[in-house]
Design an enzyme around this catalytic site. Structure first.
Site, PDB file in Angstrom:
ATOM      1  N   LYS A   1     -15.699 -15.407   9.907  1.00  0.00           N
ATOM      2  CA  LYS A   1     -14.774 -16.275   9.279  1.00  0.00           C
ATOM      3  C   LYS A   1     -14.741 -18.195   9.858  1.00  0.00           C
ATOM      4  CE  LYS A   1     -10.824 -17.083   9.144  1.00  0.00           C
ATOM      5  NZ  LYS A   1      -8.790 -16.734   9.016  1.00  0.00           N
TER       6      LYS A   1
ATOM      7  N   ASP B   1     -10.353 -16.343   3.665  1.00  0.00           N
ATOM      8  CA  ASP B   1      -8.587 -15.795   4.671  1.00  0.00           C
ATOM      9  C   ASP B   1      -7.691 -15.187   3.789  1.00  0.00           C
ATOM     10  OD1 ASP B   1      -8.129 -17.480   2.317  1.00  0.00           O
ATOM     11  OD2 ASP B   1      -7.666 -19.052   3.951  1.00  0.00           O
TER      12      ASP B   1
END
Length: 225
Positions: A132, A150
């Site tokens: 991420k 997210d």
């Protein structure tokens, strides 16, 4: 006025609906970017590492104190872990994050000449950097069509029918398949901001949502179409 949405044909959006969905988000925010404050690729990298389980607002408060003092890998190494902890002590998990930042800075200095690499494998090899975080850096700094899924993007993708998936990687892979190329660079930011301010977890603001007629969410808040 927006054009009428195509007729719904199932729990997920059609290609035409996805295009319309993203067109509307682009219309209200043509040049989206992160809400983390930074001036260099390194500052963004550190800010994203610090943002794990923390808000962008909280991270920005800490980096406003940190970056005027030190904002390069070598400078942070010179500062030392204990002093770094004092600068970021208002952020959750600051002890572990300080350790990771110091270790990441050491690798940047020793292996990359103090420069943030434009390479996924090299980024993910840095302590505190997962897929991420690497995606955020690749997208925001280097202009690559990467999407960092997210909690906001995961929720929006599943709730709206844009790109449902059982985990973040499944959602990321599906988003990369279904989002038209013209939207890939901005999609990461549009979806995060939409989840943060409109499609909120506990009480989505459906009455003010610009894509509510395209959305598959069955429990829309009162006042929606």
């Amino acid at each position: 006025m927006h054009t009428a949405a195509p007729k719904r044909r199932g729990p997920t959006m059609t290609r035409a609906e996805i295009h319309e969905f993203l067109s509307r988000l682009r219309e209200i925010d043509p040049e989206p970017t992160t809400e983390l404050e930074y001036t260099t690729p390194f500052e963004l990298l550190i800010a994203v590492i610090l943002s794990a389980q923390a808000t962008d607002v909280g991270v920005n408060k800490a980096t406003r104190r940190l970056y005027p003092v030190t904002n390069t890998p070598q400078a942070i190494l010179d500062l030392g872990e204990d002093a770094l902890k004092r600068h970021i002590s208002t952020i959750g998990l600051f002890n572990a994050k300080a350790k990771n930042v110091i270790a990441a800075c050491r690798i940047l200095v020793e292996q990359h000449g103090g420069v943030v690499p434009n390479d996924r494998a090299a980024l993910e090899a840095l302590p505190g950097v997962g897929r991420k975080t690497a995606n955020v850096v690749l997208n925001t700094v280097f202009g690559e069509p990467a999407i960092a899924v997210d909690t906001h993007i995961f929720r929006v993708s599943n709730r709206t029918g844009l790109a449902p998936g059982k985990d973040v990687r499944a959602v990321e892979d599906r988003l990369m398949r279904v989002i038209p190329e013209e939207f890939l660079l901005g999609a990461h930011h549009w979806l995060i901001l939409h989840g943060r301010y409109t499609c909120k977890a506990r009480k989505p603001d459906c009455p003010k949502c610009v894509v509510r007629d395209l959305c598959r969410f069955k429990e829309k808040t009162v006042g929606t179409v």
